[in-house]
Design a protein around this motif. Structure first.
Motif, mmCIF file in Angstrom:
data_model
loop_
_atom_site.group_PDB
_atom_site.id
_atom_site.type_symbol
_atom_site.label_atom_id
_atom_site.label_comp_id
_atom_site.label_asym_id
_atom_site.label_seq_id
_atom_site.Cartn_x
_atom_site.Cartn_y
_atom_site.Cartn_z
ATOM 1 N N THR A 88 95.245 -22.208 26.305
ATOM 2 C CA THR A 88 95.301 -21.651 25.028
ATOM 3 C C THR A 88 96.326 -22.579 24.195
ATOM 4 N N THR A 89 96.044 -22.504 22.937
ATOM 5 C CA THR A 89 96.980 -23.226 21.919
ATOM 6 C C THR A 89 97.475 -21.992 20.737
ATOM 7 N N VAL B 256 94.030 -13.195 25.435
ATOM 8 C CA VAL B 256 95.004 -12.001 25.039
ATOM 9 C C VAL B 256 96.301 -12.127 25.510
ATOM 10 N N GLU B 257 96.387 -12.593 26.881
ATOM 11 C CA GLU B 257 97.844 -12.735 27.690
ATOM 12 C C GLU B 257 98.768 -13.375 26.956
ATOM 13 N N ASP B 258 98.458 -14.711 26.540
ATOM 14 C CA ASP B 258 99.033 -15.699 25.930
ATOM 15 C C ASP B 258 99.620 -15.405 24.437
ATOM 16 N N ALA C 254 96.299 -3.462 28.263
ATOM 17 C CA ALA C 254 97.323 -2.860 29.078
ATOM 18 C C ALA C 254 98.079 -4.432 29.470
ATOM 19 N N HIS C 255 97.285 -5.026 29.638
ATOM 20 C CA HIS C 255 97.632 -6.591 30.032
ATOM 21 C C HIS C 255 98.282 -7.312 28.520
ATOM 22 N N PHE C 256 97.802 -7.055 27.360
ATOM 23 C CA PHE C 256 98.551 -7.365 26.531
ATOM 24 C C PHE C 256 99.956 -6.769 26.112
ATOM 25 N N ALA D 134 105.845 -6.877 26.247
ATOM 26 C CA ALA D 134 106.944 -6.401 26.760
ATOM 27 C C ALA D 134 107.797 -7.465 27.557
ATOM 28 N N GLN D 135 107.052 -8.252 28.022
ATOM 29 C CA GLN D 135 107.711 -9.296 28.997
ATOM 30 C C GLN D 135 108.598 -10.370 28.310
ATOM 31 N N THR D 136 107.973 -10.781 27.284
ATOM 32 C CA THR D 136 108.901 -11.824 26.416
ATOM 33 C C THR D 136 109.630 -11.142 25.409
#
Length: 195
Positions: A13-14, A67-69, A135-137, A142-144
């Protein structure tokens, strides 16, 4: 102004994100996933956080990396814009009704990332978006962002409403948490003296 810009580039991703925590809820969102765009627009509008997102991902594979990135980049931007978190209320919560659906969101800008979610989807996709990616989003965000985040669907039947109530609830809770508390505008909201 509490602002940040993030550029994240990988082989998958970019992403470019710009954020203004003291905005008016204006947005420009392009991820290549229509329903995801719609949810990020809700997040911006109802939190009053100005948000610009431009994601180019490997959608020829699937939506996972996109979505994750994007979640990781938005969370990183929130953390950067908050700085040392001096003066913020820190906690936020919201009950978010959408027609037959009611969702509860509670969060803490604690610096301790954690996500607990109850999103009872009964279909695999909304538009072209895989429902398991919501949920993954939230986990990635939350992580970062250093965010403890709990999202619980109290009840609801319509999958679109379940997703949208979660994003709107997150927006309203985040809006409260990032606000400057006029009674303690010069203080870190922790007995440790740091978050």
């Amino acid at each position: 102004m509490r602002t940040a810009t993030i550029h994240r580039a990988t082989s998958e991703t970019t992403i470019d994100v710009a954020i203004n925590l003291d905005g008016t809820g204006s947005y420009s969102v392009e991820t290549g996933v229509g329903f995801f765009n719609h949810m990020l627009e809700q997040l911006s509008r109802h939190s009053l956080v100005d948000l610009t997102v431009k994601t180019v991902g490997d959608l020829h594979i699937d939506q996972h990396h996109t979505v994750e990135d994007t979640g990781l980049a938005i969370g990183q931007a929130v953390a950067q814009a908050l700085g040392d978190k001096r003066g913020i209320r820190r906690y936020g919560d919201a009950l978010s009704p959408m027609d037959e659906t009611l969702t509860q969101v509670a969060l803490d800008l604690s610096g301790r990332p954690w996500f607990v979610g109850d999103l009872p989807f009964t279909q695999k996709r909304l538009g072209e978006m895989d429902t398991e990616l919501f949920a993954h989003f939230f986990h990635s965000l939350a992580q970062t962002a250093g965010l403890t985040l709990h999202i619980r669907t109290l009840y609801g039947d319509n999958n679109h409403h379940i997703a949208e109530a979660a994003f709107k609830g997150l927006a309203r809770a985040l809006r409260t948490a990032i606000e400057i508390d006029p009674r303690k505008a010069d203080a870190i909201p922790s007995t440790k003296g740091t978050l």
